[in-house]
Design a protein around this motif. Sequence first.
Motif, PDB file in Angstrom:
ATOM      1  N   GLY A   1      51.553 -48.067   2.353  1.00 21.77           N
ATOM      2  CA  GLY A   1      51.301 -46.674   2.720  1.00 21.77           C
ATOM      3  C   GLY A   1      51.550 -46.405   4.193  1.00 21.77           C
ATOM      4  N   ARG A   2      51.887 -47.467   4.955  1.00 24.12           N
ATOM      5  CA  ARG A   2      52.177 -47.285   6.383  1.00 24.12           C
ATOM      6  C   ARG A   2      53.465 -46.472   6.567  1.00 24.12           C
ATOM      7  NH1 ARG A   2      50.690 -50.198  10.854  1.00 24.12           N
ATOM      8  NH2 ARG A   2      50.012 -52.028   9.670  1.00 24.12           N
ATOM      9  N   VAL A   3      53.461 -45.610   7.580  1.00 24.34           N
ATOM     10  CA  VAL A   3      54.632 -44.783   7.868  1.00 24.34           C
ATOM     11  C   VAL A   3      55.645 -45.560   8.696  1.00 24.34           C
ATOM     12  CG1 VAL A   3      55.470 -42.688   9.049  1.00 24.34           C
ATOM     13  CG2 VAL A   3      53.313 -42.634   7.773  1.00 24.34           C
ATOM     14  N   CYS A   4      56.916 -45.454   8.289  1.00 29.38           N
ATOM     15  CA  CYS A   4      58.045 -45.973   9.064  1.00 29.38           C
ATOM     16  C   CYS A   4      58.849 -44.759   9.501  1.00 29.38           C
ATOM     17  CB  CYS A   4      58.904 -46.858   8.162  1.00 29.38           C
ATOM     18  SG  CYS A   4      59.061 -48.526   8.759  1.00 29.38           S
ATOM     19  N   PHE A   5      59.177 -44.667  10.775  1.00 28.03           N
ATOM     20  CA  PHE A   5      59.832 -43.453  11.275  1.00 28.03           C
ATOM     21  C   PHE A   5      61.032 -43.823  12.150  1.00 28.03           C
ATOM     22  CE2 PHE A   5      60.108 -39.649  14.040  1.00 28.03           C
ATOM     23  CZ  PHE A   5      60.214 -38.679  13.060  1.00 28.03           C
ATOM     24  N   ARG A   6      62.099 -42.986  12.036  1.00 25.77           N
ATOM     25  CA  ARG A   6      63.323 -43.196  12.818  1.00 25.77           C
ATOM     26  C   ARG A   6      63.522 -42.017  13.770  1.00 25.77           C
ATOM     27  NH1 ARG A   6      64.586 -44.717   7.314  1.00 25.77           N
ATOM     28  NH2 ARG A   6      65.216 -46.918   7.205  1.00 25.77           N
ATOM     29  N   PRO A   7      62.964 -42.089  14.959  1.00 30.09           N
ATOM     30  CA  PRO A   7      63.013 -40.937  15.869  1.00 30.09           C
ATOM     31  C   PRO A   7      64.397 -40.659  16.452  1.00 30.09           C
ATOM     32  CG  PRO A   7      61.936 -42.794  16.933  1.00 30.09           C
ATOM     33  CD  PRO A   7      62.158 -43.198  15.515  1.00 30.09           C
ATOM     34  N   LEU A   8      65.309 -41.634  16.401  1.00 29.57           N
ATOM     35  CA  LEU A   8      66.645 -41.456  16.998  1.00 29.57           C
ATOM     36  C   LEU A   8      67.720 -41.174  15.948  1.00 29.57           C
ATOM     37  CD1 LEU A   8      66.627 -44.411  19.593  1.00 29.57           C
ATOM     38  CD2 LEU A   8      65.849 -42.047  19.913  1.00 29.57           C
ATOM     39  N   LEU A   9      67.316 -40.812  14.738  1.00 28.21           N
ATOM     40  CA  LEU A   9      68.280 -40.712  13.641  1.00 28.21           C
ATOM     41  C   LEU A   9      69.312 -39.599  13.856  1.00 28.21           C
ATOM     42  CD1 LEU A   9      68.829 -42.248  11.049  1.00 28.21           C
ATOM     43  CD2 LEU A   9      67.505 -40.533   9.798  1.00 28.21           C
ATOM     44  N   ASN A  10      69.011 -38.635  14.710  1.00 28.46           N
ATOM     45  CA  ASN A  10      69.961 -37.550  14.991  1.00 28.46           C
ATOM     46  C   ASN A  10      70.662 -37.721  16.337  1.00 28.46           C
ATOM     47  OD1 ASN A  10      69.485 -36.029  12.566  1.00 28.46           O
ATOM     48  ND2 ASN A  10      67.492 -35.464  13.421  1.00 28.46           N
ATOM     49  N   VAL A  11      70.539 -38.912  16.918  1.00 32.57           N
ATOM     50  CA  VAL A  11      71.163 -39.194  18.220  1.00 32.57           C
ATOM     51  C   VAL A  11      72.380 -40.096  18.011  1.00 32.57           C
ATOM     52  CG1 VAL A  11      70.817 -40.180  20.516  1.00 32.57           C
ATOM     53  CG2 VAL A  11      68.914 -39.018  19.351  1.00 32.57           C
ATOM     54  N   LYS A  12      73.510 -39.737  18.626  1.00 37.07           N
ATOM     55  CA  LYS A  12      74.727 -40.542  18.469  1.00 37.07           C
ATOM     56  C   LYS A  12      74.621 -41.856  19.228  1.00 37.07           C
ATOM     57  CE  LYS A  12      77.988 -37.588  19.705  1.00 37.07           C
ATOM     58  NZ  LYS A  12      79.362 -37.050  19.851  1.00 37.07           N
ATOM     59  N   ARG A  13      75.305 -42.879  18.703  1.00 38.50           N
ATOM     60  CA  ARG A  13      75.319 -44.184  19.363  1.00 38.50           C
ATOM     61  C   ARG A  13      75.847 -44.069  20.793  1.00 38.50           C
ATOM     62  NH1 ARG A  13      78.215 -46.827  16.028  1.00 38.50           N
ATOM     63  NH2 ARG A  13      76.672 -48.188  15.046  1.00 38.50           N
ATOM     64  N   SER A  14      76.880 -43.286  20.979  1.00 37.67           N
ATOM     65  CA  SER A  14      77.480 -43.141  22.320  1.00 37.67           C
ATOM     66  C   SER A  14      76.474 -42.572  23.314  1.00 37.67           C
ATOM     67  CB  SER A  14      78.722 -42.248  22.262  1.00 37.67           C
ATOM     68  OG  SER A  14      78.399 -40.976  21.733  1.00 37.67           O
ATOM     69  N   ASP A  15      75.599 -41.680  22.865  1.00 34.70           N
ATOM     70  CA  ASP A  15      74.585 -41.112  23.766  1.00 34.70           C
ATOM     71  C   ASP A  15      73.528 -42.158  24.121  1.00 34.70           C
ATOM     72  OD1 ASP A  15      75.855 -38.663  23.727  1.00 34.70           O
ATOM     73  OD2 ASP A  15      74.630 -37.866  22.089  1.00 34.70           O
TER      74      ASP A  15
END
Length: 434
Positions: free
Chosen positions: A160-174
């Motif tokens: 039930g622990r939350v896993c989150f991807r805060p950079l999912l909308n950020v490009k690799r180059s940035d």
Amino acid sequence: MHTSAIYQQLKKSLNSYIEQGNTAFTVALSGGVDSVVLLHLMRTLKVDNPAINVSAIYVHHGLSQYADDWQHFCKNVCIELNVPFEATKVVIEQQSRTSLEAQARDARYKALDELSPKGSIVLLGQHLNDQVETFLLRLKRGSGLKGLGAMHQARLLQSGRVCFRPLLNVKRSDIEAFAARFSINHITDDSNTDESFDRNFLRSKIVPVLAERFTGFEQCTARSIELLQQQQTLLDEYTQLDLNKCINEHQALCISQISEYSSARIANIVRAWLALFTQVMPSQRQLEQIINQAMCAKNDAQMRIDLLDGQIRRHQGYLYFVTPSEVLTDIELNHSQLKLADGRLLIKSIGFGVRPPHSNEQVIVRFNCNSARIKPFKKPGSNTVKHWFKDAKIAPWLRASVPLIFYNDELVQVVGYFISAKHVDENGIFWECK
């Protein structure tokens, strides 16, 4: 760093969690540029908001000769940033029908879940290019709506622990530009340039060409993925309504109920039903086999389809998902309760049941004795256990786990179902499973 676009985006993506009182975050640190930048961003967020607690975990898969060096690097980064650090090593045993990458990922999630502080949200460093690559890999495999939805920004682990991807909308180059701007050291994994891996081939040869040819290609792909995820969510809601109508209290699937739907809807319900028990979905061919056998089999047919972690069985017009059970052995009953190998408790009680054993009678619990005979109380005649199980419509796969109580070699109780008419005693004893 406070004014950078990436930092502002991170703050915005985590804001809802922080407002809800979630202040503990654990970074899954690999040493690569994305996770190291994420750790620096979280360290800055902690400076801005001292109530936040940040920790980091490195999972040592043992798949690279450099894994020890990467662990040492991650530890030093955390010392430099004054972030609590933990490392753990996981052992991955190659299994058939499951890729090494998938096994490593599952082991990583499990380790992150177990090691992270209680209540902490696990943060992963995946970014927009990872998302685009995942979408193209799923497209190549012929995935459906759910698969093409690629990675969700948030997911729940088994606990039930939350896993989150805060950079999912950020490009690799940035992210790489951010690391260069602030002189953030990180590890470069040589295997990331090995184009024999499909993801690396897409990363180096395909996505750059598409991004150059089509302006905003990554963002447009991300928008399509978001729409696919929304459509899947809507479909899931309707599917749940269908499933609720078609399963009983034992989570068995009613064949006559699903047969009223279209073939596409039936397939959807069966997949949703299987998801209650297993994460490994059958292939399209297996799914068709399950549905065809379920619909076409005679009522008394012994249908059995083996999947990776269980079986699909048919009984009395319902489909059941059956997982392998413990093999139970004969045990002498010397006490008022006994713990069976499958975790159930066999308990002796006083009341309407069978007479207590005589001094020369040994009390034994046995299993899977289909040829043993008994005349059940208020049943006509003596017959085999197999006969009475069938008469009581007990599913075949459940019969081997039903405890049979013997006085020496004489069957006196089929626990949960029958007591011997010959041994009935209103002030006797009986056994029950809990």
